[in-house]
Design a protein around this motif. Structure first.
Motif, short mmCIF file in Angstrom:
data_model
loop_
_atom_site.label_atom_id
_atom_site.label_comp_id
_atom_site.label_asym_id
_atom_site.label_seq_id
_atom_site.Cartn_x
_atom_site.Cartn_y
_atom_site.Cartn_z
N ILE A 53 31.29 -79.76 -66.69
CA ILE A 53 30.53 -78.77 -65.93
C ILE A 53 30.34 -77.50 -66.74
O ILE A 53 29.27 -76.87 -66.72
N GLU A 54 31.35 -77.11 -67.51
CA GLU A 54 31.22 -75.92 -68.35
C GLU A 54 30.18 -76.14 -69.44
O GLU A 54 29.42 -75.21 -69.78
N ARG A 55 30.11 -77.33 -70.01
CA ARG A 55 29.07 -77.62 -70.99
C ARG A 55 27.69 -77.50 -70.35
O ARG A 55 26.74 -76.99 -70.96
N PHE A 56 27.57 -77.98 -69.12
CA PHE A 56 26.31 -77.88 -68.40
C PHE A 56 25.96 -76.41 -68.14
O PHE A 56 24.81 -75.99 -68.29
N ARG A 57 26.95 -75.63 -67.78
CA ARG A 57 26.71 -74.21 -67.49
C ARG A 57 26.20 -73.45 -68.72
O ARG A 57 25.46 -72.49 -68.59
N LYS A 58 26.57 -73.90 -69.90
CA LYS A 58 26.10 -73.24 -71.11
C LYS A 58 24.59 -73.38 -71.29
O LYS A 58 23.98 -72.61 -72.04
N THR A 59 23.98 -74.34 -70.61
CA THR A 59 22.53 -74.49 -70.68
C THR A 59 21.82 -73.48 -69.78
O THR A 59 20.60 -73.29 -69.90
N GLY A 60 22.56 -72.86 -68.85
CA GLY A 60 21.96 -71.93 -67.91
C GLY A 60 21.28 -72.59 -66.73
O GLY A 60 20.65 -71.91 -65.91
N LEU A 61 21.41 -73.91 -66.60
CA LEU A 61 20.69 -74.65 -65.57
C LEU A 61 21.61 -75.24 -64.50
O LEU A 61 21.13 -75.81 -63.52
N ALA A 62 22.91 -75.10 -64.68
CA ALA A 62 23.85 -75.82 -63.82
C ALA A 62 23.81 -75.36 -62.37
O ALA A 62 23.76 -76.18 -61.45
N GLU A 63 23.84 -74.05 -62.15
CA GLU A 63 24.00 -73.55 -60.78
C GLU A 63 22.89 -74.03 -59.87
O GLU A 63 23.12 -74.52 -58.77
N ALA A 64 21.64 -73.89 -60.31
CA ALA A 64 20.52 -74.31 -59.47
C ALA A 64 20.47 -75.83 -59.33
O ALA A 64 20.17 -76.35 -58.25
N THR A 65 20.79 -76.56 -60.40
CA THR A 65 20.74 -78.02 -60.35
C THR A 65 21.78 -78.59 -59.41
O THR A 65 21.51 -79.51 -58.63
N LEU A 66 23.00 -78.05 -59.47
CA LEU A 66 24.10 -78.61 -58.67
C LEU A 66 23.93 -78.36 -57.18
O LEU A 66 24.64 -78.97 -56.38
N GLN A 67 22.98 -77.52 -56.79
CA GLN A 67 22.68 -77.36 -55.38
C GLN A 67 22.10 -78.64 -54.78
O GLN A 67 22.15 -78.85 -53.57
N SER A 68 21.56 -79.50 -55.64
CA SER A 68 21.01 -80.78 -55.19
C SER A 68 22.05 -81.90 -55.21
O SER A 68 21.72 -83.03 -54.83
N ALA A 69 23.26 -81.59 -55.65
CA ALA A 69 24.31 -82.60 -55.77
C ALA A 69 25.31 -82.49 -54.62
O ALA A 69 25.29 -81.53 -53.85
N THR A 70 26.19 -83.48 -54.52
CA THR A 70 27.22 -83.52 -53.48
C THR A 70 28.59 -83.34 -54.12
O THR A 70 29.00 -84.15 -54.96
N LEU A 71 29.29 -82.28 -53.74
CA LEU A 71 30.63 -82.00 -54.27
C LEU A 71 31.67 -82.66 -53.37
O LEU A 71 31.67 -82.46 -52.15
N ASP A 72 32.59 -83.45 -53.97
CA ASP A 72 33.59 -84.13 -53.14
C ASP A 72 34.91 -83.37 -53.05
O ASP A 72 35.69 -83.60 -52.14
N SER A 73 35.23 -82.52 -54.01
CA SER A 73 36.41 -81.62 -54.00
C SER A 73 37.75 -82.32 -54.22
O SER A 73 38.69 -81.70 -54.70
N GLU A 74 37.87 -83.58 -53.82
CA GLU A 74 39.15 -84.28 -54.01
C GLU A 74 38.89 -85.73 -54.36
O GLU A 74 38.08 -86.40 -53.72
N ASN A 75 39.59 -86.23 -55.37
CA ASN A 75 39.42 -87.60 -55.83
C ASN A 75 40.76 -88.32 -55.76
O ASN A 75 41.73 -87.90 -56.39
N TRP A 76 40.81 -89.40 -54.97
CA TRP A 76 42.03 -90.19 -54.89
C TRP A 76 42.10 -91.11 -56.11
O TRP A 76 41.10 -91.70 -56.53
N ILE A 77 43.32 -91.25 -56.65
CA ILE A 77 43.56 -92.14 -57.79
C ILE A 77 44.45 -93.27 -57.30
O ILE A 77 45.52 -93.04 -56.73
N ALA A 78 44.02 -94.51 -57.54
CA ALA A 78 44.79 -95.66 -57.04
C ALA A 78 44.73 -96.81 -58.05
O ALA A 78 43.78 -96.92 -58.84
N ARG A 79 45.76 -97.66 -57.97
CA ARG A 79 45.80 -98.85 -58.80
C ARG A 79 46.66 -99.90 -58.10
O ARG A 79 47.70 -99.58 -57.53
N SER A 80 46.19 -101.14 -58.13
CA SER A 80 46.94 -102.27 -57.56
C SER A 80 47.33 -102.03 -56.10
O SER A 80 48.40 -102.44 -55.67
#
Length: 401
Positions: A53-80
């Motif tokens: 996300i920081e690499r994207f922000r360096k382009t200056g386009l991240a903030e407006a673009t990410l308004q079209s995306a869905t933020l999940d905030s939490e990712n569960w990690i599982a195995r077996s």
């Protein structure tokens, strides 16, 4: 003939980002792509991780673009079938065409878009000439080739690609819906393979709008019968490959089309030429399993637009020595090396059966389990401290006897 400083060929992630950055910097540019609106395409479907996300922000386009995306905030990690961690995440789900069109919406009006294909190109140390399928001709100081896997123009220029790992991985995309309940318990889920014999590194589940999207990655050849089984009977095939998955997800159905995309790893040769520069997949591919493809694109475009193009335009000509500065950029070369190393390491740690790789898998399992345990203990301790603080505050406010 139209004249410009920069002709950007290809309007995918790399090309559209380049056009938007150049336009914002006031550098004359033309974007050439056949599609006025970028069509559906199974590629990048999420942006994740602080560094990406920081690499994207360096382009200056991240903030407006990410308004079209869905933020999940939490990712569960599982195995077996075991839930290892509920990790706070900075993960944005967005379909590739939505991502590109959101970036294109930020291209300034003075950057002209021409909806055509480039049929021929001639280059020199001064100006470059492009002939388009609509009959137009463009003269530019520099051509940025950002046309992804399309090899026609590169071969025209004598630029070849060498495949270093054919069908390195296969990406499979589909939608998941819960059975018998309105939603899944998890905001997002990364479920790692149960058996190396299945040749599956992991399954990623994440929201895009109201849809739970699934990206399944496998290390198989494109003619493997397993892929046909996945198309014909997706639930049966997935549950056979990951029999304990439903302990985490509950019962589910797979809906919509099953998208399948193989990925070759290749590198370019003969690309150090005057007047033309390659970015993104046009220069070198990476493996979608490692999730570094967008890192490479954002790094390429940010270095090119913020550092090299302004320096190149400050003096006459566009000699090969100028172009070489981009390919030798230490930030770019470090990102390229990290990306390709991760592609091979992820494959080995997912499917190799030697003692070393078994130890690596156990170490990863224990690391996730340890982080999850520590996080749960921290949450429990925090809750107890808050409860004690609340109790103390209530006691201090009570009237004395």
């Amino acid at each position: 003939m139209r004249y410009t400083d920069i002709a950007v060929v290809g309007g995918g992630l790399a090309g559209s980002t380049t056009a938007a950055m150049l336009g914002r910097a006031g550098i004359p540019a033309i974007l050439i792509d056949p599609h006025p609106v970028y069509p559906p395409d199974f590629r990048v479907e999420k942006l994740s991780g602080h560094e990406q996300i920081e690499r994207f922000r360096k382009t200056g386009l991240a903030e407006a673009t990410l308004q079209s995306a869905t933020l999940d905030s939490e990712n569960w990690i599982a195995r077996s079938g075991y839930l290892l961690d509920k990790k706070p995440s900075q993960q944005y789900g967005i379909l590739y065409d939505s991502l590109i069109n959101a970036i294109r919406a930020q291209i300034p009006a003075d950057v002209e878009s021409i909806y055509a294909k480039v049929t021929s190109i001639s280059t020199s140390a001064e100006r470059q000439k492009l002939v388009l399928s609509n009959g137009e001709e463009i003269s530019a100081r520099l051509v940025v080739l950002a046309n992804g896997l399309n090899v026609g123009l590169r071969r025209w220029l004598g630029i070849e690609r060498r495949i270093v790992s054919a069908c390195h991985s296969v990406s499979i995309g589909f939608n998941l819906v819960p059975v018998g309940r309105p939603s899944f318990d998890f905001p997002a889920l990364t479920y790692f393979s149960e058996r190396t014999s299945e040749r599956i590194p992991y399954l990623s589940l994440f929201p895009i709008g109201d849809t739970m999207r699934a990206n399944l990655f496998v290390y198989r050849q494109i003619d493997d019968p397993w892929l046909q089984q996945m198309r014909r009977a997706p639930e049966v095939t997935l549950n056979a490959a990951m029999p304990r998955l439903r302990r985490i997800t509950g019962e589910f159905e797979i809906t919509g089309d099953i998208k399948v995309r193989p990925a070759d790893l290749y590198v370019s040769s003969g690309h150090r030429q005057p007047g033309v520069v390659l970015v993104g997949d046009a220069f070198e591919t990476t493996c979608p399993v490692s999730g570094t493809g967008t890192d490479k694109v954002f790094t390429d475009v940010e270095r090119l637009c913020n550092v090299h193009i302004p320096a190149w335009l400050a003096t006459q000509g566009m000699a090969e020595t100028k172009i070489a500065a981009f390919y030798d950029d230490p930030v770019k070369t470090a990102c390229d090396a990290w990306s390709i190393a991760k592609a091979y390491h992820f494959r080995s740690v997912s499917i190799e059966r030697g003692i070393y790789w078994r130890a690596q898998r156990w170490a990863r399992f224990l690391a996730w389990f340890g982080k999850g345990t520590w996080r749960r203990l921290g949450h429990r301790l925090g809750a107890e401290l808050r409860a004690q603080s609340s109790s103390s505050s209530s006691s201090s406010l009570s009237p004395s006897a």
